[in-house]
Design an enzyme around this catalytic site. Structure first.
Site, PDB file in Angstrom:
ATOM      1  N   HIS A  26       0.816  -1.208   0.000  1.00  0.00           N
ATOM      2  CA  HIS A  26       0.000   0.000   0.000  1.00  0.00           C
ATOM      3  C   HIS A  26       0.851   1.261   0.000  1.00  0.00           C
ATOM      4  CE1 HIS A  26      -2.901   3.076   1.085  1.00  0.00           C
ATOM      5  NE2 HIS A  26      -3.810   2.259   0.601  1.00  0.00           N
ATOM      6  N   GLU A  30       1.110   4.014  -3.002  1.00  0.00           N
ATOM      7  CA  GLU A  30       0.972   5.391  -2.559  1.00  0.00           C
ATOM      8  C   GLU A  30       2.247   6.049  -2.053  1.00  0.00           C
ATOM      9  OE1 GLU A  30      -2.556   5.840  -0.199  1.00  0.00           O
ATOM     10  OE2 GLU A  30      -3.791   5.096  -1.833  1.00  0.00           O
ATOM     11  N   HIS A  65      -7.322  -1.794  -4.653  1.00  0.00           N
ATOM     12  CA  HIS A  65      -5.988  -1.504  -5.188  1.00  0.00           C
ATOM     13  C   HIS A  65      -5.488  -2.625  -6.097  1.00  0.00           C
ATOM     14  CE1 HIS A  65      -5.319   2.196  -3.110  1.00  0.00           C
ATOM     15  NE2 HIS A  65      -5.441   1.663  -1.906  1.00  0.00           N
TER      16      HIS A  65
END
Ligand code: CO
Length: 290
Positions: free
Chosen positions: A172, A204, A236
């Protein structure tokens, strides 16, 4: 003298048993996930929940989600109510639980983990009937170098059959300093599986897509397997990683760079070894919740 001692002991015995009769210990486990609104992705959360229930059949297991967006979407679209960590703890308190182990399903101790910890710390500071006798939070999957080595071993075994291909994992990522855990993990992966066999990036933060691409260019291989490094293969994984119609997805961008790409969209929560590791974390925590 002896008589006095006996009297004290007897009265202590009655006092403690009277107290025990009033508030018997009641132990519970609260699992906390970010959550997912994709019904086909909830399997990963359910797998970890089921593994915990099977490992501790005498302790009730509850679940809370940290994402308000997901909780509201579930309520609106599927009429499913999942509590926040604070709501879940308030409910456990109301039901008479005295000892609660809160185990997040988070991978790194980032912002989401900090927020859950904030709620647990606040409840732990409550004295009297609205508080708990013992309330503790467990560690995320990765909080030190040893955790990274264990995770690297799991990943190595998971992708061992993919010979001749480079595995690209999408984590992530966060602006939180816990993002450094991804670099620590990459180091452990390279030690365990060999340089350039499994390359970790994040959606991210860093390592970014460009960082991953730079690493891949140093090796000669042109065949990739893309997989999420997230508990749940949800939004995602399906969109940012593997959407063939989105030119911005990693799948499209690697293809554009001339790679042959296949995807392996299984959330970590569905790896049996991850479920075992998770149960170990809960066991470690439960030992202290007494
Ligand atoms: Co996200």
């Amino acid at each position: 003298m002896y008589k006095n001692m006996l009297f004290v002991l007897i009265s202590l015995f009655f006092a403690s048993s009277a107290f025990a009769a009033e508030t018997p210990d009641k132990k519970g486990i609260l699992l906390v996930s970010f959550g997912t609104s994709m019904p086909e992705a909830t399997g990963a959360i359910e797998a970890l929940t089921r593994a915990t229930e099977e490992a501790f059949p005498d302790v009730p297991v509850r679940i809370a989600y940290t994402s308000n967006i997901i909780r509201r979407k579930l309520k609106r679209e599927q009429n499913i109510s999942i509590p926040t960590p604070a709501e879940a703890l308030a409910a456990l308190n109301d039901e008479g639980f005295t000892h609660v182990a809160v185990q997040p399903m988070h991978i790194i101790p980032g912002e989401e983990y900090d927020e859950v910890k904030g709620v647990v710390d606040a409840f732990a500071s409550i004295q009297g009937k609205y508080g708990f006798q013992r309330l503790l939070i467990g560690r995320p999957f990765l909080s030190n170098a040893e955790d990274c080595a264990v995770m690297a071993g799991i990943l190595k075994r998971r992708f061992e059959g993919r010979t001749g291909k480079t595995v690209v994992l999408m984590g992530h990522g966060t602006p939180h300093m816990a993002n450094a855990m991804y670099s620590e993990l990459q180091l452990a992966i390279s030690r365990a599986a060999g340089e350039g066999k499994i390359v970790l990036g994040t959606v991210e933060a860093g390592p970014s897509f460009d960082d991953v691409l730079a690493t891949l260019k140093k090796a000669r291989g042109k065949r990739l397997v893309l997989a999420p490094f997230m508990i749940v293969a949800g939004d995602h994984a399906n969109n940012d990683l593997a959407d063939p119609d989105d030119p911005e997805s990693w799948l499209s961008r690697f293809k554009k760079e001339g790679y042959t790409v296949e995807t392996d969209l299984v959330g970590l929560g569905q790896y049996p070894e991850i479920a075992k590791l998770f149960v170990n974390h809960v066991a470690e925590l439960l030992k202290q919740v007494r």
